[in-house]
Design a protein around this motif. Structure first.
Motif, PDB file in Angstrom:
ATOM      1  N   ILE A   3      -6.287  39.252  34.261  1.00  0.00           N
ATOM      2  CA  ILE A   3      -5.447  38.663  35.306  1.00  0.00           C
ATOM      3  C   ILE A   3      -6.043  39.051  36.658  1.00  0.00           C
ATOM      4  O   ILE A   3      -6.127  40.224  36.999  1.00  0.00           O
ATOM      5  CB  ILE A   3      -4.005  39.182  35.196  1.00  0.00           C
ATOM      6  CG1 ILE A   3      -3.427  38.885  33.800  1.00  0.00           C
ATOM      7  CG2 ILE A   3      -3.125  38.559  36.277  1.00  0.00           C
ATOM      8  CD1 ILE A   3      -2.117  39.587  33.520  1.00  0.00           C
ATOM      9  N   ARG A   4      -6.448  38.059  37.430  1.00  0.00           N
ATOM     10  CA  ARG A   4      -7.088  38.312  38.730  1.00  0.00           C
ATOM     11  C   ARG A   4      -6.020  38.369  39.815  1.00  0.00           C
ATOM     12  O   ARG A   4      -5.300  37.401  40.029  1.00  0.00           O
ATOM     13  CB  ARG A   4      -8.132  37.231  39.016  1.00  0.00           C
ATOM     14  CG  ARG A   4      -9.201  37.147  37.934  1.00  0.00           C
ATOM     15  CD  ARG A   4     -10.071  35.899  38.039  1.00  0.00           C
ATOM     16  NE  ARG A   4     -10.926  35.931  39.217  1.00  0.00           N
ATOM     17  CZ  ARG A   4     -10.743  35.205  40.308  1.00  0.00           C
ATOM     18  NH1 ARG A   4      -9.703  34.372  40.395  1.00  0.00           N
ATOM     19  NH2 ARG A   4     -11.587  35.284  41.326  1.00  0.00           N
ATOM     20  N   ILE A   5      -5.931  39.519  40.482  1.00  0.00           N
ATOM     21  CA  ILE A   5      -4.832  39.754  41.424  1.00  0.00           C
ATOM     22  C   ILE A   5      -5.321  39.998  42.849  1.00  0.00           C
ATOM     23  O   ILE A   5      -6.300  40.714  43.072  1.00  0.00           O
ATOM     24  CB  ILE A   5      -3.984  40.961  40.956  1.00  0.00           C
ATOM     25  CG1 ILE A   5      -3.260  40.612  39.646  1.00  0.00           C
ATOM     26  CG2 ILE A   5      -2.970  41.371  42.023  1.00  0.00           C
ATOM     27  CD1 ILE A   5      -2.427  41.743  39.086  1.00  0.00           C
ATOM     28  N   LEU A   6      -4.596  39.401  43.810  1.00  0.00           N
ATOM     29  CA  LEU A   6      -4.796  39.668  45.238  1.00  0.00           C
ATOM     30  C   LEU A   6      -3.590  40.479  45.710  1.00  0.00           C
ATOM     31  O   LEU A   6      -2.449  40.056  45.533  1.00  0.00           O
ATOM     32  CB  LEU A   6      -4.886  38.358  46.030  1.00  0.00           C
ATOM     33  CG  LEU A   6      -4.881  38.482  47.561  1.00  0.00           C
ATOM     34  CD1 LEU A   6      -6.148  39.169  48.047  1.00  0.00           C
ATOM     35  CD2 LEU A   6      -4.733  37.113  48.220  1.00  0.00           C
ATOM     36  N   ILE A   7      -3.842  41.645  46.300  1.00  0.00           N
ATOM     37  CA  ILE A   7      -2.770  42.505  46.802  1.00  0.00           C
ATOM     38  C   ILE A   7      -2.561  42.250  48.291  1.00  0.00           C
ATOM     39  O   ILE A   7      -3.507  42.302  49.069  1.00  0.00           O
ATOM     40  CB  ILE A   7      -3.106  43.991  46.574  1.00  0.00           C
ATOM     41  CG1 ILE A   7      -3.239  44.297  45.080  1.00  0.00           C
ATOM     42  CG2 ILE A   7      -2.034  44.890  47.199  1.00  0.00           C
ATOM     43  CD1 ILE A   7      -3.724  45.696  44.773  1.00  0.00           C
ATOM     44  N   THR A   8      -1.315  41.973  48.681  1.00  0.00           N
ATOM     45  CA  THR A   8      -1.004  41.719  50.088  1.00  0.00           C
ATOM     46  C   THR A   8       0.088  42.670  50.575  1.00  0.00           C
ATOM     47  O   THR A   8       1.212  42.647  50.067  1.00  0.00           O
ATOM     48  CB  THR A   8      -0.513  40.266  50.286  1.00  0.00           C
ATOM     49  OG1 THR A   8      -1.488  39.363  49.778  1.00  0.00           O
ATOM     50  CG2 THR A   8      -0.287  39.976  51.754  1.00  0.00           C
ATOM     51  N   ASP A   9      -0.260  43.521  51.529  1.00  0.00           N
ATOM     52  CA  ASP A   9       0.697  44.457  52.122  1.00  0.00           C
ATOM     53  C   ASP A   9       0.118  44.943  53.437  1.00  0.00           C
ATOM     54  O   ASP A   9      -1.087  45.158  53.537  1.00  0.00           O
ATOM     55  CB  ASP A   9       0.956  45.645  51.184  1.00  0.00           C
ATOM     56  CG  ASP A   9       2.232  46.395  51.549  1.00  0.00           C
ATOM     57  OD1 ASP A   9       2.245  47.063  52.606  1.00  0.00           O
ATOM     58  OD2 ASP A   9       3.202  46.323  50.779  1.00  0.00           O
ATOM     59  N   ASP A  10       0.968  45.117  54.457  1.00  0.00           N
ATOM     60  CA  ASP A  10       0.431  45.545  55.751  1.00  0.00           C
ATOM     61  C   ASP A  10       0.208  47.055  55.830  1.00  0.00           C
ATOM     62  O   ASP A  10      -0.315  47.547  56.828  1.00  0.00           O
ATOM     63  CB  ASP A  10       1.334  45.072  56.904  1.00  0.00           C
ATOM     64  CG  ASP A  10       2.744  45.626  56.822  1.00  0.00           C
ATOM     65  OD1 ASP A  10       3.214  45.888  55.704  1.00  0.00           O
ATOM     66  OD2 ASP A  10       3.382  45.799  57.872  1.00  0.00           O
ATOM     67  N   THR A  46      -9.967  31.165  49.174  1.00  0.00           N
ATOM     68  CA  THR A  46     -11.351  31.491  48.847  1.00  0.00           C
ATOM     69  C   THR A  46     -11.515  32.049  47.435  1.00  0.00           C
ATOM     70  O   THR A  46     -12.392  31.626  46.683  1.00  0.00           O
ATOM     71  CB  THR A  46     -11.899  32.546  49.845  1.00  0.00           C
ATOM     72  OG1 THR A  46     -11.735  32.064  51.159  1.00  0.00           O
ATOM     73  CG2 THR A  46     -13.372  32.822  49.581  1.00  0.00           C
ATOM     74  N   LEU A  47     -10.637  32.999  47.074  1.00  0.00           N
ATOM     75  CA  LEU A  47     -10.807  33.748  45.830  1.00  0.00           C
ATOM     76  C   LEU A  47     -10.095  33.141  44.629  1.00  0.00           C
ATOM     77  O   LEU A  47     -10.430  33.439  43.488  1.00  0.00           O
ATOM     78  CB  LEU A  47     -10.321  35.196  46.034  1.00  0.00           C
ATOM     79  CG  LEU A  47     -11.025  35.982  47.150  1.00  0.00           C
ATOM     80  CD1 LEU A  47     -10.360  37.344  47.339  1.00  0.00           C
ATOM     81  CD2 LEU A  47     -12.506  36.172  46.820  1.00  0.00           C
ATOM     82  N   LYS A  48      -9.078  32.313  44.883  1.00  0.00           N
ATOM     83  CA  LYS A  48      -8.296  31.674  43.807  1.00  0.00           C
ATOM     84  C   LYS A  48      -7.806  32.690  42.757  1.00  0.00           C
ATOM     85  O   LYS A  48      -8.153  32.617  41.579  1.00  0.00           O
ATOM     86  CB  LYS A  48      -9.149  30.602  43.099  1.00  0.00           C
ATOM     87  CG  LYS A  48      -9.597  29.463  44.001  1.00  0.00           C
ATOM     88  CD  LYS A  48      -8.438  28.581  44.430  1.00  0.00           C
ATOM     89  CE  LYS A  48      -8.896  27.264  45.045  1.00  0.00           C
ATOM     90  NZ  LYS A  48      -9.669  27.415  46.274  1.00  0.00           N
ATOM     91  N   PRO A  49      -6.985  33.634  43.172  1.00  0.00           N
ATOM     92  CA  PRO A  49      -6.452  34.617  42.209  1.00  0.00           C
ATOM     93  C   PRO A  49      -5.478  33.954  41.237  1.00  0.00           C
ATOM     94  O   PRO A  49      -4.998  32.840  41.485  1.00  0.00           O
ATOM     95  CB  PRO A  49      -5.719  35.621  43.109  1.00  0.00           C
ATOM     96  CG  PRO A  49      -5.300  34.804  44.292  1.00  0.00           C
ATOM     97  CD  PRO A  49      -6.427  33.828  44.518  1.00  0.00           C
ATOM     98  N   ASP A  50      -5.182  34.639  40.133  1.00  0.00           N
ATOM     99  CA  ASP A  50      -4.160  34.149  39.208  1.00  0.00           C
ATOM    100  C   ASP A  50      -2.772  34.472  39.760  1.00  0.00           C
ATOM    101  O   ASP A  50      -1.822  33.724  39.568  1.00  0.00           O
ATOM    102  CB  ASP A  50      -4.321  34.806  37.834  1.00  0.00           C
ATOM    103  CG  ASP A  50      -5.653  34.473  37.200  1.00  0.00           C
ATOM    104  OD1 ASP A  50      -6.023  33.286  37.184  1.00  0.00           O
ATOM    105  OD2 ASP A  50      -6.342  35.396  36.739  1.00  0.00           O
ATOM    106  N   LEU A  51      -2.687  35.640  40.440  1.00  0.00           N
ATOM    107  CA  LEU A  51      -1.401  36.107  40.943  1.00  0.00           C
ATOM    108  C   LEU A  51      -1.590  36.835  42.269  1.00  0.00           C
ATOM    109  O   LEU A  51      -2.562  37.576  42.438  1.00  0.00           O
ATOM    110  CB  LEU A  51      -0.732  37.029  39.918  1.00  0.00           C
ATOM    111  CG  LEU A  51       0.637  37.614  40.274  1.00  0.00           C
ATOM    112  CD1 LEU A  51       1.554  37.646  39.034  1.00  0.00           C
ATOM    113  CD2 LEU A  51       0.530  39.017  40.848  1.00  0.00           C
ATOM    114  N   VAL A  52      -0.661  36.608  43.202  1.00  0.00           N
ATOM    115  CA  VAL A  52      -0.675  37.322  44.478  1.00  0.00           C
ATOM    116  C   VAL A  52       0.524  38.261  44.509  1.00  0.00           C
ATOM    117  O   VAL A  52       1.665  37.836  44.333  1.00  0.00           O
ATOM    118  CB  VAL A  52      -0.582  36.353  45.675  1.00  0.00           C
ATOM    119  CG1 VAL A  52      -0.593  37.149  46.990  1.00  0.00           C
ATOM    120  CG2 VAL A  52      -1.720  35.347  45.655  1.00  0.00           C
ATOM    121  N   LEU A  53       0.252  39.565  44.696  1.00  0.00           N
ATOM    122  CA  LEU A  53       1.320  40.520  44.947  1.00  0.00           C
ATOM    123  C   LEU A  53       1.617  40.432  46.440  1.00  0.00           C
ATOM    124  O   LEU A  53       0.756  40.743  47.257  1.00  0.00           O
ATOM    125  CB  LEU A  53       0.869  41.941  44.585  1.00  0.00           C
ATOM    126  CG  LEU A  53       1.143  42.451  43.169  1.00  0.00           C
ATOM    127  CD1 LEU A  53       0.628  43.866  43.019  1.00  0.00           C
ATOM    128  CD2 LEU A  53       2.628  42.404  42.846  1.00  0.00           C
TER     129      LEU A  53
END
Length: 213
Positions: A3-10, A46-53
Motif C-alpha cells: 500500500i503506497r501512502i502519502l503522509i500529510t501533516d503540518d 505526481t506520486l499517485k499514492p493508494d492512500l493519503v493520510l
C-alpha cells in the motif's frame, strides 16, 4: 505490491513518527510527505499514492479542501483523515469531501494499520467519537432523503445499519445470518436506491438519518 501512502501533516515530528512506524509494516510503503494541503494535492498528482493520510487543520490549504480536490481529480485514491478534532463541524465536511475514514490521533498504532488495510479493502472506518458526534448533532434530513429511505426493504435497511457500524460484508453476513453474496446484493441495491457512490456515503446517510443507536 504494498500500500503506497502519502503522509500529510503540518507537524514534522508527527510525520516522522507516522513514517517510522508505518515503514515497519511489510505491506506498506511511504512514498512521500506533505506539510500542508497544497503540497498534498501536488504530491498526489505526481506520486499517485493508494492512500493519503490527511491532517485537517493546516496552513495554506486545510485537509478538507485538499481532499475535495484530490477526490475530484483522482477519485480512486483513498483518503484517511487523521486529526485531533472529532466535532461535527470537522467530521461532516471531511466525509462529504470524500474521505474514506476518520480517525483521531490518539488511535493505537496497530489499530491505525488495521484501519488502513480495511479502507484499502473497501470498508469505511469512522472513529466512535466521530460517529457519536454525528449522532448527537445531526437532525433529520430533508424529505428527499426520507423518501429515498422509504424505498429500502427491511433487509436492506438492516444491512445499511450494519454498514454504518463499520462492519465488513463478512461480519454483516454473520450478524444477519445470510450469505456474503446476499449481503453484496443488498449493498449494491441500497447504494443505488439512496443515490450514493460508496459505503462511506451510505454510512453517513444512515448516521444523518439517525438509524444507528
Amino acid at each position: 505490491m504494498g500500500i503506497r501512502i502519502l503522509i500529510t501533516d503540518d507537524h514534522h515530528v508527527v510525520r516522522r513518527g507516522l513514517a517510522f512506524f508505518l515503514k515497519t509494516q511489510k505491506d506498506i510503503e511511504i512514498i512521500g510527505e506533505a506539510g500542508n494541503g497544497r503540497e498534498a494535492v501536488e504530491l498526489t498528482r505526481t506520486l499517485k499514492p493508494d492512500l493519503v493520510l490527511m491532517d485537517l487543520v493546516m496552513p495554506e490549504m486545510d485537509g478538507i479542501q485538499a481532499t475535495k480536490i484530490i477526490k475530484t481529480e483522482m477519485p480512486e485514491i483513498k483518503i484517511l483523515m487523521l486529526t485531533s478534532f472529532s466535532d461535527q463541524d470537522h467530521v461532516i465536511p471531511a466525509l462529504e469531501a470524500g474521505a474514506s475514514g476518520y480517525q483521531l490521533k490518539d488511535i493505537e498504532p496497530d489499530e491505525l494499520i488495521d484501519c488502513i488495510r480495511k479502507i484499502m479493502s473497501g470498508e469505511n472506518q469512522l472513529h466512535p467519537k466521530a460517529t457519536s458526534h454525528l449522532l448527537a448533532n445531526l437532525s433529520n434530513k430533508e424529505n428527499k432523503e426520507r423518501n429515498l429511505l422509504e424505498q429500502l426493504t427491511k433487509r436492506e435497511l438492516d444491512v445499511l445499519k450494519e454498514i454504518a457500524k463499520g462492519k465488513s460484508n463478512k461480519e454483516i453476513a454473520s450478524t444477519l445470518f445470510i450469505t456474503e453474496k446476499t449481503v453484496k446484493t443488498h449493498v449494491s441495491n441500497l447504494l443505488a436506491k439512496l443515490e450514493v457512490a460508496d459505503r462511506t456515503q451510505a454510512a453517513l446517510f444512515a448516521v444523518k438519518n439517525q438509524l444507528v443507536e
